[in-house]
Design an enzyme around this catalytic site. Structure first.
Site, short mmCIF file in Angstrom:
data_model
loop_
_atom_site.label_atom_id
_atom_site.label_comp_id
_atom_site.label_asym_id
_atom_site.label_seq_id
_atom_site.Cartn_x
_atom_site.Cartn_y
_atom_site.Cartn_z
CD GLN A 52 35.33 25.89 48.12
OE1 GLN A 52 35.17 26.92 47.49
NE2 GLN A 52 34.78 24.75 47.74
CB SER A 53 42.47 28.18 46.34
OG SER A 53 43.22 29.22 45.76
CG ASN A 54 38.66 33.08 47.22
OD1 ASN A 54 37.50 32.80 46.94
ND2 ASN A 54 39.10 33.20 48.47
#
Ligand SMILES: *Cc1c(COP(=O)(O)O)cnc(C)c1O
Length: 309
Positions: A52-54
């Site tokens: 879920q890397s921004n």
């Protein structure tokens, strides 16, 4: 929120609203990193992060906006459920995803780069979180922006609270604070870095010194220049516990303000606890630097609301 808590005056710097693809702090770093990639004639950017890397979502958006391909190395197993949150957006931006052992992300980035070079492409590698000296320049500029805003309003800030993980944000803010004469404290809430060994302050000072050198200024930094709180590591990276769940819920219900499950829920939870413990004087002003993370909320429905809302 200020009235409800009855503590210091609270301000929020809304970097969750930076103007690209649902916002976040990585946009400010990518302004410089993508410019460098273009200047070096790259046709593809490669970076890495969690599922879920921004940072990966914003790199994919910035890359496609500038005509670059994007290859993402995500340190996770391929999901068994349909993509959601940031991972869904990575796909919409046309990024290619490579799944990797979390400990082998750097090596996987290198091998993806080698494969691209063998095909005649020109890859540009961006480190995890965009946290190198050049990326952190974005947060030197951000600190100058804040100081100009405070001057215009004739306000002062005594404490800045910011989520800190790969370090470029806090490193840039501290360099910017020194250069602009900001007199308050910049307190990084460690999201996942352990205190043991003092490795993280050394990493922050290395980034800050690289940034100062790039800017051609004399200032130098060491570990003691970085104020960190390691007391909020909770259940580990990406794990939502009571602290994060309460902070996310309170911000939402009290202010209609969204904070995310991985970074900003934890950092805001830390700030709320510090206020409850009366660690700030009621006459002080505390600024929560909102670094984004809201698209990840959609991947945390069960942890935040249970199975039925
Ligand atoms: C990456 C990230 C951070 C941490 O910033 P670093 O520069 O990696 O320390 C904080 N908040 C959000 C939402 C992020 O995506």
């Amino acid at each position: 929120m200020t009235e409800r808590l009855g503590g210091p005056r609270l301000l929020v710097k809304r970097d969750d609203l930076t103007a690209l693809a649902l916002g976040g702090n990585k946009t400010r770093k990518l302004e410089y990193l993508i410019a460098d990639a273009l200047g070096k004639g790259a046709d593809t950017v490669i970076t890495a992060g969690g599922i879920q890397s921004n940072h990966c979502r914003l790199t994919a958006a910035a890359a496609t906006l500038h005509g670059l391909r994007c290859e993402l190395v995500l340190g996770a197993d391929p999901p068994t459920r349909p993509a959601t949150g940031n991972l869904l957006l990575d796909g919409l931006f046309g990024a290619t995803v490579h799944w990797s052992d979390p400990d082998a992300r750097e090596a996987t980035m290198e091998s993806v780069a080698d494969q691209l070079r063998a095909r005649g492409q020109v890859p540009y590698l961006i480190p995890v979180g965009g946290s190198n000296g050049l990326g952190a320049v974005g947060y030197v500029a951000a600190m100058h922006e804040l100081c100009a805003q405070l001057r215009d309003l004739d306000w002062t800030v005594d404490h800045i609270i910011v989520a800190s993980s790969s370090g470029g944000t806090q490193a840039g803010l501290v360099v910017g604070a020194r250069l602009s004469g900001f007199s308050g404290r910049v307190l990084g809430i460690s999201i996942d870095q352990q205190q043991a060994g003092g490795l993280f302050p050394r990493r922050l000072s290395a980034i800050a010194n690289e940034t100062a050198a790039l800017l051609g200024v004399e200032e130098r930094f060491d570990g003691a220049d970085f104020d960190l709180d390691y007391g909020y590591l909770g259940g580990g990276y990406g794990v939502v516990g009571d602290l994060e769940r309460d902070a996310i819920g309170q911000a939402a219900r009290w202010e209609g303000l969204l904070v995310g499950p991985v970074y900003t829920g934890r950092a805001l939870g830390a700030m709320l606890e510090m206020i409850r413990r009366e660690l700030f004087a009621p006459t002080e002003t505390v600024l929560f630097w909102h670094t984004g993370d809201t698209p990840a909320l959609f991947a945390y429905g069960e942890q935040l609301l249970g199975s039925a809302p």
